[in-house]
Design an enzyme around this catalytic site. Structure first.
Site, PDB file in Angstrom:
ATOM      1  N   CYS A 112       2.299  23.407   1.507  1.00 53.70           N
ATOM      2  CA  CYS A 112       1.564  23.273   2.868  1.00 53.70           C
ATOM      3  C   CYS A 112       2.293  23.883   4.006  1.00 53.70           C
ATOM      4  O   CYS A 112       1.818  24.154   5.168  1.00 53.70           O
ATOM      5  CB  CYS A 112       0.894  21.935   3.202  1.00 53.70           C
ATOM      6  N   HIS A 253      -0.223  20.677  10.472  1.00 55.91           N
ATOM      7  CA  HIS A 253      -1.044  20.601   9.162  1.00 55.91           C
ATOM      8  C   HIS A 253      -2.232  19.706   9.122  1.00 55.91           C
ATOM      9  O   HIS A 253      -1.696  18.655   9.192  1.00 55.91           O
ATOM     10  CB  HIS A 253       0.044  20.564   8.044  1.00 55.91           C
ATOM     11  N   ASN A 283      -7.886  19.335   3.560  1.00 59.59           N
ATOM     12  CA  ASN A 283      -6.379  19.835   3.483  1.00 59.59           C
ATOM     13  C   ASN A 283      -6.202  21.325   2.640  1.00 59.59           C
ATOM     14  O   ASN A 283      -6.489  21.237   1.132  1.00 59.59           O
ATOM     15  CB  ASN A 283      -5.318  18.891   2.843  1.00 59.59           C
TER      16      ASN A 283
HETATM   17  N1  COA Z   1     -12.540   6.678  -3.182  1.00 62.69           N
HETATM   18  C1  COA Z   1     -12.379   5.317  -3.301  1.00 62.69           C
HETATM   19  N2  COA Z   1     -11.306   4.634  -3.541  1.00 62.69           N
HETATM   20  C2  COA Z   1     -10.348   5.511  -3.778  1.00 62.69           C
HETATM   21  C3  COA Z   1     -10.195   6.729  -3.794  1.00 62.69           C
HETATM   22  C4  COA Z   1     -11.370   7.456  -3.513  1.00 62.69           C
HETATM   23  N3  COA Z   1     -11.514   8.661  -3.341  1.00 62.69           N
HETATM   24  N4  COA Z   1      -8.719   7.148  -3.871  1.00 62.69           N
HETATM   25  C5  COA Z   1      -8.225   5.962  -4.325  1.00 62.69           C
HETATM   26  N5  COA Z   1      -8.857   5.000  -4.172  1.00 62.69           N
HETATM   27  C6  COA Z   1      -8.624   3.423  -4.295  1.00 62.69           C
HETATM   28  C7  COA Z   1      -7.239   3.586  -5.001  1.00 62.69           C
HETATM   29  O1  COA Z   1      -7.489   3.537  -6.494  1.00 62.69           O
HETATM   30  C8  COA Z   1      -6.842   2.029  -4.593  1.00 62.69           C
HETATM   31  O2  COA Z   1      -7.414   1.148  -5.367  1.00 62.69           O
HETATM   32  P1  COA Z   1      -6.901  -0.297  -5.947  1.00 62.69           P
HETATM   33  O3  COA Z   1      -6.349  -0.875  -4.773  1.00 62.69           O
HETATM   34  O4  COA Z   1      -7.902  -0.725  -6.797  1.00 62.69           O
HETATM   35  O5  COA Z   1      -5.787   0.335  -6.914  1.00 62.69           O
HETATM   36  C9  COA Z   1      -7.434   1.835  -3.182  1.00 62.69           C
HETATM   37  O6  COA Z   1      -8.137   2.948  -3.143  1.00 62.69           O
HETATM   38  C10 COA Z   1      -6.308   2.247  -2.091  1.00 62.69           C
HETATM   39  O7  COA Z   1      -5.425   3.193  -2.576  1.00 62.69           O
HETATM   40  P2  COA Z   1      -4.282   3.694  -1.841  1.00 62.69           P
HETATM   41  O8  COA Z   1      -3.723   4.871  -2.309  1.00 62.69           O
HETATM   42  O9  COA Z   1      -3.320   2.453  -1.125  1.00 62.69           O
HETATM   43  O10 COA Z   1      -5.152   4.228  -0.183  1.00 62.69           O
HETATM   44  P3  COA Z   1      -4.440   4.728   1.010  1.00 62.69           P
HETATM   45  O11 COA Z   1      -4.934   3.894   1.970  1.00 62.69           O
HETATM   46  O12 COA Z   1      -2.860   4.933   0.759  1.00 62.69           O
HETATM   47  O13 COA Z   1      -5.004   6.052   1.128  1.00 62.69           O
HETATM   48  C11 COA Z   1      -4.547   8.528   0.613  1.00 62.69           C
HETATM   49  C12 COA Z   1      -4.877   7.172  -0.123  1.00 62.69           C
HETATM   50  C13 COA Z   1      -4.355   9.362  -0.374  1.00 62.69           C
HETATM   51  C14 COA Z   1      -5.700   8.936   1.323  1.00 62.69           C
HETATM   52  C15 COA Z   1      -3.193   8.182   1.418  1.00 62.69           C
HETATM   53  O14 COA Z   1      -2.176   7.904   0.785  1.00 62.69           O
HETATM   54  C16 COA Z   1      -2.971   9.585   1.733  1.00 62.69           C
HETATM   55  O15 COA Z   1      -3.481  10.223   2.726  1.00 62.69           O
HETATM   56  N6  COA Z   1      -1.699  10.120   1.349  1.00 62.69           N
HETATM   57  C17 COA Z   1      -1.080  11.344   1.770  1.00 62.69           C
HETATM   58  C18 COA Z   1      -1.937  12.615   0.971  1.00 62.69           C
HETATM   59  C19 COA Z   1      -1.795  13.952   1.659  1.00 62.69           C
HETATM   60  O16 COA Z   1      -1.722  14.083   2.533  1.00 62.69           O
HETATM   61  N7  COA Z   1      -1.070  14.935   0.780  1.00 62.69           N
HETATM   62  C20 COA Z   1      -0.787  16.089   1.073  1.00 62.69           C
HETATM   63  C21 COA Z   1       0.267  16.355   2.024  1.00 62.69           C
HETATM   64  S1  COA Z   1       0.613  18.120   2.419  1.00 62.69           S
END
Ligand code: COA
Length: 326
Positions: A112, A253, A283
Site C-alpha cells: 500500500c 492511505h 482499500n
Molecule cells: N463480518 C462480521 N464479523 C466479522 C467480519 C465480517 N466481515 N470479519 C471478522 N469478523 C468477526 C471476527 O470473526 C471476530 O469474531 P469472534 O470474536 O467471534 O472471533 C469479530 O468479528 C471481531 O474481530 P476483530 O478482528 O477483533 O475485529 P476488529 O475490530 O479488529 O476489526 C478489522 C477487524 C480487520 C476491520 C481491523 O482489525 C482492521 O481494520 N485491521 C487493519 C486492516 C487493514 O487496514 N489492513 C490493510 C493495511 S494496509
C-alpha cells in the site's frame, strides 16, 4: 531542481459491490463493515479488465491534465502487488498501451506504500536531472487475490488506479520532501503466501490450502499502521520545520476509517484537514492515495500554495510520507 505534480488521473471499474451484496457472499453485515471500517462499497474489475487497464487509463487522464505527450515520458513506475503477470512488469505493458516509447518502465513492490515509494524514486530521478517527466501510478486488482470465502479480509479491498505526472520545475509549487521506511520483521502479518518461489503452485497447496489468497492479521496490522503513519507524518513535518497546524490537507492511505481517525487524532489534525473516499472504494492498496489525490484535485479541494501531506502504510511493513507545496 524542484519537482512538481503537473497532472493527476484515476480510473475505476464500473462494477460496484455494496456491503449489502457482500452479505449474500459471506457471514457479514453492512452494520459490521461500516462501523469497523467505514467502507460502504468497493469497485470490482470484470472479465477483460486488468491492472494495466486501469493504470493506462489513469495515466492518460494525468497526462491530459499535464499536457504531456507519451513520447515525453522518461520513466514509468507502477506500484502494485497485483501485476498482470509476475513478469514482464505491468509498467512495460502500460508503456506499450500508452505509446510511451522513450520511457524506462518498472514495477515497484511496496504494497500500500507503493505509490509514495514511487514518488520518492521519481523525485530522485527528477532532482538529479536523470528524467524530466515521470509517470507514477498505483494500480491494483485486489479482487483477484482476495479470498471471497474469508470475511476477515474480503470486505476490505477494492480495485482501481491513480496516477500523477511529475516534472522537473523551477517554481515553488513543488514536492518539499519524501520519506520511505521499511520494517521487514512483520512481513508475515500481511502477505500472499502462494504466488512466489517459496510456495510454488500445486493444486493442493495453491487451491485447497488457499495459499494463493491474501492473508492478514487484522488486529496487529491495525496497531502498527497507526503508529507508523504517525511516525511518517511527523518525519515529513520535522524535515520541513512545520507542525501539524501548518498542514492544509492530509490524504492518508485509505485502508480503514478507524486507522485514519486514530492517526489524525494522534497528530492533532481536525476532520476538516482530511480527504477520504474509502467509503466508496475500500482499500485499493497502492492506488488509494493517487485516486484520492485526483478526486481532491479535480474537486478543487487543494488550494494553490497549500501544504498537502500524504501518508501511507502497507505490507512489508512499508510506510512513507510526501509533503507538497501545491
Ligand atoms: N463480518 C462480521 N464479523 C466479522 C467480519 C465480517 N466481515 N470479519 C471478522 N469478523 C468477526 C471476527 O470473526 C471476530 O469474531 P469472534 O470474536 O467471534 O472471533 C469479530 O468479528 C471481531 O474481530 P476483530 O478482528 O477483533 O475485529 P476488529 O475490530 O479488529 O476489526 C478489522 C477487524 C480487520 C476491520 C481491523 O482489525 C482492521 O481494520 N485491521 C487493519 C486492516 C487493514 O487496514 N489492513 C490493510 C493495511 S494496509
Amino acid at each position: 531542481m524542484n519537482v512538481r505534480i503537473t497532472g493527476t488521473g484515476s480510473a475505476l471499474p464500473g462494477k460496484i459491490l455494496t456491503n449489502a451484496e457482500l452479505e449474500r457472499l459471506v457471514d457479514t453485515s453492512d452494520e459490521w463493515i461500516t462501523t469497523r471500517t467505514g467502507i460502504k462499497e468497493r469497485r470490482i474489475a470484470v472479465e477483460g479488465e486488468y491492472t494495466s487497464t486501469f493504470a493506462a487509463e489513469a495515466a492518460r487522464r494525468a497526462m491530459a491534465m499535464a499536457g504531456a505527450h507519451p513520447e515525453e515520458i522518461d520513466l514509468i513506475i507502477i506500484g502494485t502487488v497485483t501485476p498482470d503477470f509476475p513478469f514482464p512488469s505491468t509498467a512495460c505493458i502500460v508503456q506499450d498501451l500508452l505509446g510511451a516509447t522513450n520511457a524506462t518502465a518498472f514495477d515497484l513492490s511496496a504494497a500500500c506504500s507503493g505509490f509514495l515509494y514511487g514518488v520518492s524514486i521519481a523525485e530522485k530521478f527528477l532532482r538529479s536531472g536523470a528524467a524530466r517527466k515521470v509517470l507514477v501510478i498505483g494500480s491494483e486488482v485486489l479482487s483477484r487475490i482476495v479470498d471471497w470465502q474469508d470475511r476477515n479480509t474480503c470486505v476490505l479491498f477494492g480495485d482501481g488506479a491513480g496516477a500523477v505526472v511529475l516534472e522537473a520545475s523551477e517554481g515553488d509549487h513543488s514536492l518539499l520532501s519524501t520519506h520511505t521506511f521499511s520494517n521487514g520483521s512483520f512481513w508475515n502479518l500481511l502477505y500472499q503466501p502462494g504466488s512466489g518461489s517459496r510456495n510454488p503452485a500445486t493444486e493442493s497447496r495453491t487451491i485447497d490450502e488457499r495459499l494463493i489468497y491474501l492473508k492478514m492479521e487484522g488486529n496487529d496490522v491495525f496497531k502498527h499502521a497507526v503508529r507508523a503513519m504517525e511516525e511518517a507524518a511527523l518525519k515529513a513535518l520535522d524535515a520541513n520545520g512545520l507542525t501539524p497546524s501548518n498542514i492544509s490537507l492530509m490524504i492518508p492511505h485509505q485502508a480503514n476509517r478507524r486507522i485514519i481517525d486514530a492517526t489524525t487524532k494522534r497528530l492533532g489534525l481536525g476532520p476538516d484537514k482530511l480527504f477520504t473516499n474509502l467509503h466508496r472504494y475500500g482499500n485499493t492498496s497502492s492506488a488509494s492515495i493517487p485516486i484520492a489525490l485526483d478526486e481532491a484535485n479535480r474537486q478543487g479541494v487543494i488550494k494553490p500554495d497549500s501544504k498537502l501531506l500524504m501518508v501511507a502504510f502497507g505490507g512489508g511493513f512499508t510506510y512513507a510520507s510526501a509533503l507538497v507545496n501545491w
